[in-house]
Design a protein around this motif. Structure first.
Motif, short mmCIF file in Angstrom:
data_model
loop_
_atom_site.label_atom_id
_atom_site.label_comp_id
_atom_site.label_asym_id
_atom_site.label_seq_id
_atom_site.Cartn_x
_atom_site.Cartn_y
_atom_site.Cartn_z
N THR A 142 0.85 -1.29 -0.12
CA THR A 142 -0.07 0.05 0.03
C THR A 142 0.96 1.12 -0.01
O THR A 142 0.53 2.23 -0.74
CB THR A 142 -0.86 0.16 1.24
OG1 THR A 142 -1.67 -1.10 1.19
CG2 THR A 142 -2.00 1.30 1.20
N ARG A 176 -1.68 -0.47 -10.99
CA ARG A 176 -2.44 0.17 -9.37
C ARG A 176 -3.29 0.96 -9.71
O ARG A 176 -3.23 1.96 -10.42
CB ARG A 176 -0.96 0.89 -8.73
CG ARG A 176 0.03 -0.31 -8.00
CD ARG A 176 1.12 0.22 -7.37
NE ARG A 176 0.83 1.35 -6.42
CZ ARG A 176 0.86 1.02 -5.19
NH1 ARG A 176 0.96 -0.19 -4.78
NH2 ARG A 176 0.62 2.08 -4.49
N THR A 178 -6.84 2.65 -6.73
CA THR A 178 -7.31 2.80 -5.61
C THR A 178 -9.09 2.79 -5.71
O THR A 178 -9.54 3.40 -6.85
CB THR A 178 -6.93 4.02 -4.63
OG1 THR A 178 -7.25 5.26 -5.24
CG2 THR A 178 -5.31 3.93 -4.47
N GLN A 234 -6.25 0.13 -1.65
CA GLN A 234 -5.08 -0.04 -2.80
C GLN A 234 -5.51 -1.37 -3.52
O GLN A 234 -5.46 -2.46 -3.01
CB GLN A 234 -3.76 0.05 -2.32
CG GLN A 234 -2.74 -0.07 -3.29
CD GLN A 234 -2.52 1.02 -4.31
OE1 GLN A 234 -2.38 2.27 -3.72
NE2 GLN A 234 -2.58 1.14 -5.37
#
Length: 967
Positions: A142, A176, A178, A234
């Protein structure tokens, strides 16, 4: 009897009358044109000289010309056959005879397929590489700092390769993003749906792995409530892609998070637009529920783009590079237009900017072996731009050669080939500067760019060529000439092919519209001009992609490809597509353009001989369903469709057709007959007796890409019979091999015949197992109608059965499949049904976003989808079959003329026997036909239940009225 023979007409008189007869044809507009630049590759306009091809996007401010060179492929010289494979042949045959298809396919997959590149070392290399990349887990944390990562919009439904920066990427890539946890989801387990991935993933939420799958399955992972946090959470995904498409490749709505226990309905297309983005519908209850969407912007890091070379059967045709012209912007753009004039093979972009009219002209010259861009303005000193070269390949070098020339060089990854381009610039007035990054021209009155490209490929066994020397020589030759001279030589060279044929079907209400608008309106308005434009455009494409002296014939995309991982490798599929590329060459007066195909056959005879020995322990040569630059002839892809043995027999039919049209006995003796005889020798040895019927049959094989591995597919037997018949005829012409011909005739008589099944259909297989609801794209058992000749009005029962099969199979399909059906319905003398198929072929392929279908793109490229050029070539051949057929030794005039094309003229259409015809018709009735005999053969003409026979003299022209009376 003499009154029944038509007198020869003086040549000069015929030329005069022909000129008058076809004045409307020469006035016909032969342009594709548009009011806006290309938005995508299939909007761009193609040019080509047989070796180098370019796709012109046409933007006024930043022009892109994506280009190819025909010999740039992956791979290297190697043997494709698997030595000793024949030892498993008897076992496979017995399993097929016993009805154990899956077991036979398993044996074939394990022991009978051809060799893959790097197959011996891959597993060890992969294990070491995978261990290394999969050990990297830091980006899952994270707190990991991804501030220097780039961004990408996910999903990439067609693979990440279509995204700038990802071209040709294989390997390990991290993503990645969120998401905010809704307050009412606190304490709930959630489902994380990411759709399909290519190939393997490790997926993490807040630093903890929640799932991993190796394969293209859907990813739906459980996120335990204990992993979730209030506020931001995340997600990190490591995707490991070994080859081909990579990344997250599903529909955007499949990327979402929602509470466990709910199963969202897959919402795609129009349905997806009726549901709010943050909602989904439960499959069980039909109720809407809240979701968190994950499609959109993600961060990414390409961890490792050098995985070991993936074992593959065939090589891929490669894009070469791009030429970019960054024009100096001076104001707003008005009066924009781009076009492709197929009458002289020139393309143009014109526009007005700040009161100045600019013109860019593009050609691909065969005489000078360059592409050229000529830029002019109607006011002095107004031309300023920077020219740049860019390629997606690795190991790239761009350098200044001299004060006018820039060079690009690179090496194909995991292959033996290098590519080199030279870009030469010349300007009148202004300033020209060359650096190691590009060419700048400022304040010029006129500018010309010459671009050439070459590789080190010499033959399928020899890669010792010197591309730098080739490019330098070509640029040195062209820089001494004026652009006007280069253009004139280009047009003269092109028109010696193009001007041999002309056609018109009359005018329609859409004649004055841009081409993309004509395509959209075609099925709702009368536009016969689009049919003639399509026909001539297909001839243009063949002239542009297949020239005498070329080392490679037209491939699945002709000459044009913009992807490092193109669809189906953009190679040569020999279970119809390669042959279809040349269906119209003879009839549409482009016979000379078949030379690259026949040159490849010379090579395939050698590799096919090795394959026949290794896989079947027979003499002769064999070709399975795919080949590439390196001339592999072995079975590839998968046993259930790759073990198909009649590629050599089918391609030999193309050589026999060339002889029939040209009557070139020297060609028959030196090229065609050796190939035909070798293909026949293979089947003399390879045909086996069916234990159930006693017939000879081809086994193991398949009905292309349909139904798996079987004994005795109908198509095989049709092709083999045609091969034997043609080989016997060729031997008779040459006065040779009487004993071998006798053997062929004996075998011919024993081959399993066509059969009519329980639904009245022509059976696709020996067994009566056709499904009347089956709409498979291949209609392989129709081969005997077209391009074969054994089913016709002379075999009424089989013809009626074939028609039933065609009705069962349906009228829709991929582009090339629709094109085949145009030919088939024309051969069955149903012009209106043939024309119905043509309307489907000319329908817009991409009118609905993300839902492409068979048809044509804005630039009239055929859509499989995606783009495959065989539909262009096959469709044009089908239109020719409506106008003239000659497969039975007679000239059948307007045998399948549709009601939708009641008026027309064609000049230069060719027939077997060495005849060239001019035909004119009005209100659906023949008005006049002129027949030129190029070989002095007897001529039989049929029209409207009338027939006339006469002898001809070589070089003489004969004129007949609509009632077949002498004029």
């Amino acid at each position: 009897m003499r009154r029944r023979f038509i007198k020869a007409v003086i040549t000069t008189t015929i030329l005069f009358l022909t000129t008058i007869c076809f004045t409307n044809l020469s006035a016909q507009t032969l342009k594709l044109w548009y009011n806006q630049p290309s938005k995508k590759w299939t909007d761009a306009l193609p040019i080509g000289n047989g070796r180098i091809g370019g796709m012109i996007y046409g933007a006024a401010d930043t022009e892109r010309v994506q280009y190819n060179e025909q010999t740039l492929w992956t791979g290297k010289p190697r043997d494709y056959q698997r030595e000793g494979a024949y030892q498993y042949l008897a076992q496979m045959r017995q399993l097929v005879f016993d009805g154990k298809q899956k077991e036979a396919e398993a044996i074939g997959e394990a022991h009978f397929m051809g060799r893959k590149v790097n197959e011996e070392d891959y597993d060890k290399q992969k294990a070491a590489w995978f261990k290394q990349v999969s050990a990297v887990k830091a980006p899952a944390a994270t707190a990991y700092n991804d501030s220097k990562w780039k961004t990408i919009n996910l999903p990439t439904e067609k693979g990440w390769e279509v995204i700038p920066g990802f071209e040709g990427v294989d390997g390990a890539v991290w993503f990645r993003t969120t998401f905010d946890l809704p307050a009412d989801w606190k304490g709930k387990d959630l489902t994380l749906s990411l759709g399909r991935m290519r190939d393997m993933d490790f997926t993490f939420v807040n630093g903890e792995q929640v799932g991993s799958v190796d394969g293209a399955d859907y990813r739906r992972y459980t996120i335990p409530a204990k992993l979730l946090r209030a506020g931001k959470n995340q997600i990190a995904v490591q995707v490991i892609n070994y080859w081909d498409k990579g990344g997250l490749t599903s529909n955007p709505r499949e990327m979402a998070i929602y509470p466990m226990g709910l199963t969202p309905t897959e919402l795609k297309g129009a349905a997806a637009t009726t549901t709010p983005k943050d909602m989904a519908v439960d499959q069980k209850t039909g109720e809407k529920f809240k979701v968190v969407r994950l499609d959109g912007s993600w961060k990414y890091w390409i961890q490792d783009n050098q995985p070991p070379q993936f074992p593959r059967y065939n090589a891929d045709y490669q894009p070469f590079a791009d030429l970019f012209l960054q024009m100096t912007k001076t104001g707003s753009i008005i009066n924009y237009k781009r076009d492709l004039d197929i009458s002289n093979a020139t393309a143009h972009v014109t526009y007005n900017e700040a009161g100045v009219n600019y013109t860019r002209e593009y050609i691909a010259s065969n005489p000078d072996q360059v592409m050229a861009v000529h830029i002019t303005a109607d006011k002095p000193g107004k031309i300023s731009f920077t020219a740049l070269l860019h390629t997606m390949h690795q190991s790239v070098t761009i350098r200044k050669v001299d004060a006018h020339t820039l060079a690009l060089s690179f090496k194909v990854r995991n292959g033996a080939l290098r590519g080199v381009s030279y870009l030469y610039a010349d300007a009148k007035g202004g300033k020209l500067t060359v650096t190691n990054t590009g060419i700048s021209i400022s304040g010029a009155n006129e500018a010309t760019l010459y671009l050439t490209a070459a590789t080190n490929f010499k033959t399928y066994k020899d890669v010792s060529g010197n591309p730098e020397a080739i490019c330098a020589k070509q640029i040195a030759a062209v820089r001494a000439k004026t652009y006007a001279a280069v253009k004139a030589a280009h047009i003269a060279d092109y028109q010696k092919y193009f001007n041999t044929f002309a056609v018109t079907f009359g005018n329609g209400v859409n004649d004055a519209l841009p081409t993309d608008e004509r395509i959209l309106k075609y099925n709702s308005t009368v536009d016969p001009g689009l049919v003639s434009l399509f026909m001539q455009y297909s001839r243009y494409l063949l002239i542009s992609s297949s020239r005498p002296g070329s080392k490679v014939p037209a491939n699945l995309q002709g000459l044009w490809n913009d992807l490092l991982t193109p669809p189906w490798g953009s190679k040569f599929t020999t279970n119809i597509n390669l042959q279809m590329n040349y269906w119209g060459a003879e009839m549409l007066n482009l016979s000379g353009l078949t030379q690259p195909l026949f040159s490849m056959v010379d090579d395939l005879m050698q590799t096919g001989k090795a394959t026949a020995k290794a896989h079947y322990n027979t003499p002769g040569w064999v070709l399975h369903h795919n080949t590439d630059l390196w001339r592999g002839a072995a079975p590839v892809n998968a046993a259930n469709h790759g073990i198909w043995t009649t590629g050599a027999a089918w391609i030999s039919e193309s050589l026999w057709e060339h002889y029939q049209f040209t009557q070139d006995k020297g060609f028959l003796q030196s090229q065609a007959y050796p190939a035909m005889k070798g293909a026949a020798e293979f089947f003399v040895a390879n045909l086996v007796k069916d234990p159930a019927t006693g017939y000879l049959m081809s086994t193991p094989s398949n009905s292309p890409e349909h139904g798996g591995l079987v004994a005795g597919p109908t198509m095989d037997h049709q092709i083999i019979r045609e091969l034997f018949k043609n080989t016997i005829a060729a031997a008779k012409v040459l006065g040779t091999d009487a004993d071998f011909s006798k053997t062929l005739q004996e075998k011919y008589n024993q081959i399993a015949p066509n059969k009519i099944g329980k639904f009245g259909q022509l059976q696709e297989w020996m067994q009566d197992k056709d499904d009347t609801t089956d709409t498979h794209r291949h209609v392989s058992h129709m081969w005997g109608i077209h391009p074969g000749t054994e089913i016709s009005a002379a075999t009424p029962d089989l013809l009626n059965a074939a028609k039933k099969s065609m009705h069962y199979r349906g009228d829709d399909g991929t582009g090339w499949s629709i094109a085949w059906k145009i030919n088939l319905w024309a051969r069955m003398r149903d012009g209106d049904h043939s024309y119905l198929m043509l309307t489907k072929l000319l329908s817009p392929a991409d009118a609905v976003p993300n839902h492409e279908k068979g048809g044509v793109y804005h630039n009239l490229f055929d859509a499989h989808p995606p783009f495959q050029i065989d539909g262009n070539f096959g469709g044009a051949a089908g239109i020719g079959e409506m106008i003239l057929q000659s497969q039975f030794g007679t000239l059948d005039i307007l045998p399948a003329l549709p009601k939708a094309l009641p008026n027309g003229e064609v000049k230069g259409i060719c027939a077997r026997g060495g005849f060239v015809l001019n035909i004119k018709w009005q209100n659906g009735a023949l008005q006049q036909v002129d027949i030129t005999s190029e070989a002095g053969k007897p001529c039989v003409v049929n029209y409207n239940n009338k027939q006339i026979k006469f002898y001809t003299e070589k070089g003489k022209t004969y004129k007949l009225s609509g009632s077949l009376q002498e004029i």
